[in-house]
Design an enzyme around this catalytic site. Structure first.
Site, PDB file in Angstrom:
ATOM      1  N   ASP A  45       0.821  -1.210   0.000  1.00 13.53           N
ATOM      2  CA  ASP A  45       0.000   0.000   0.000  1.00 13.53           C
ATOM      3  C   ASP A  45       0.858   1.265   0.000  1.00 13.53           C
ATOM      4  O   ASP A  45       1.979   1.264   0.518  1.00 13.53           O
ATOM      5  CB  ASP A  45      -0.903   0.051   1.247  1.00 13.53           C
ATOM      6  CG  ASP A  45      -1.947  -1.051   1.267  1.00 13.53           C
ATOM      7  OD1 ASP A  45      -2.177  -1.669   0.202  1.00 13.53           O
ATOM      8  OD2 ASP A  45      -2.523  -1.286   2.337  1.00 13.53           O
ATOM      9  N   LYS A  46       0.307   2.330  -0.524  1.00 13.12           N
ATOM     10  CA  LYS A  46       0.978   3.627  -0.546  1.00 13.12           C
ATOM     11  C   LYS A  46       1.463   4.038   0.840  1.00 13.12           C
ATOM     12  O   LYS A  46       2.591   4.498   1.013  1.00 13.12           O
ATOM     13  CB  LYS A  46       0.009   4.686  -1.106  1.00 13.12           C
ATOM     14  CG  LYS A  46       0.566   6.110  -1.080  1.00 13.12           C
ATOM     15  CD  LYS A  46      -0.481   7.103  -1.544  1.00 13.12           C
ATOM     16  CE  LYS A  46       0.027   8.528  -1.408  1.00 13.12           C
ATOM     17  NZ  LYS A  46      -0.982   9.523  -1.823  1.00 13.12           N
TER      18      LYS A  46
END
Length: 252
Positions: A66-67
């Site tokens: 995930d970012k």
């Protein structure tokens, strides 16, 4: 304004500072939180893949994180390596270990969460536990219980979007600072330290941890030559500082 400055900072990232290890076939990166693994649909934000493409030319995504998750991520440098590595992820032959800070104390020191995950029908980009979802398996182990928070180690056997975050929300212990599956609130030193004073130059307290407290810690896989690889990305500064404050808070 804060988001814009973070975005600008990502555009000036020095890639060499984040390379953990590389060979002729692959490169392992210790990704900072806030940086996309691959370009989003709009393509407006800088991504790790685009930075790697500038450096290496052709680059191939093997898996994603995930970012807002920091830590270890692997990219292939050629099609042969890409095929070899992605097959291991697909066949669940890799070992993926994460570390994270969660809300509260768990009733069991270790366990397995085996509940299927599906896309949320009404909220784009979010996931939920649902009996008709895809299989998702997360092992967890409590490394330290601070009372208000706990440090956990996770091993994921499947690679569903937001898997750890969704599973921990489902058992009532969301990841700290998770804006989607938790309360999103930052950790402040003032909440852990009785005698806390702002420095003269500060009007407002800066969070000691203001992003998702989840880190991709270890990755094990078999290289093209058959050698067993085990890579590790040490915990980032903000998580280490938070653990240090929590240890002091626990002693007092």
């Amino acid at each position: 304004m804060e988001k814009e400055s973070a975005k600008t900072a990502m555009q000036h990232i020095k890639l060499k500072d984040y390379i953990l290890e590389e060979t002729a076939n692959w490169v392992a990166i210790n990704k900072p939180s806030g940086l996309l693994s691959i370009p989003d649909r709009e393509g407006k934000e800088v991504s790790l893949k685009s930075l790697l493409k500038e450096k290496y030319g052709n680059i191939f995504i093997v898996h994603r994180i995930d970012k807002d998750t920091s830590g270890l991520i692997l990219f292939a440098k050629n099609e042969i390596a890409h095929k070899h590595l992605t097959r291991q992820f697909e066949e669940r032959k890799t070992k993926k270990i994460y570390c994270g800070l969660v809300m509260g104390s768990l009733s069991e020191n270790n366990g397995t969460i085996n509940t299927p995950i599906a896309e949320h029908p009404a909220q784009n980009g979010t996931m939920m536990v649902h009996r008709k979802g895809k299989e998702a398996i997360t092992d967890y182990k409590v490394l330290e219980d601070f009372g208000i928070y706990s440090l956990l180690q996770f091993q994921i056997h499947t690679g569903r979007t937001h898997q750890i975050r969704v599973h921990l929300k489902d058992i009532g212990h969301p990841i700290i600072c998770d804006p989607i599956y938790g309360d999103g609130k930052p950790v402040l030193v003032s909440s852990l330290k009785k005698k806390f004073n702002l420095s003269k130059n500060e009007e407002q307290e800066r969070p000691i941890l203001g992003r998702l407290a989840l880190h991709s810690f270890q990755l094990s896989f078999t290289d093209i030559d058959g050698k067993q690889m085990e890579l590790e990305a040490s915990l980032p500064k903000d998580m280490r500082a938070t653990l240090q404050q929590l240890s002091r808070w626990k002693k007092n």
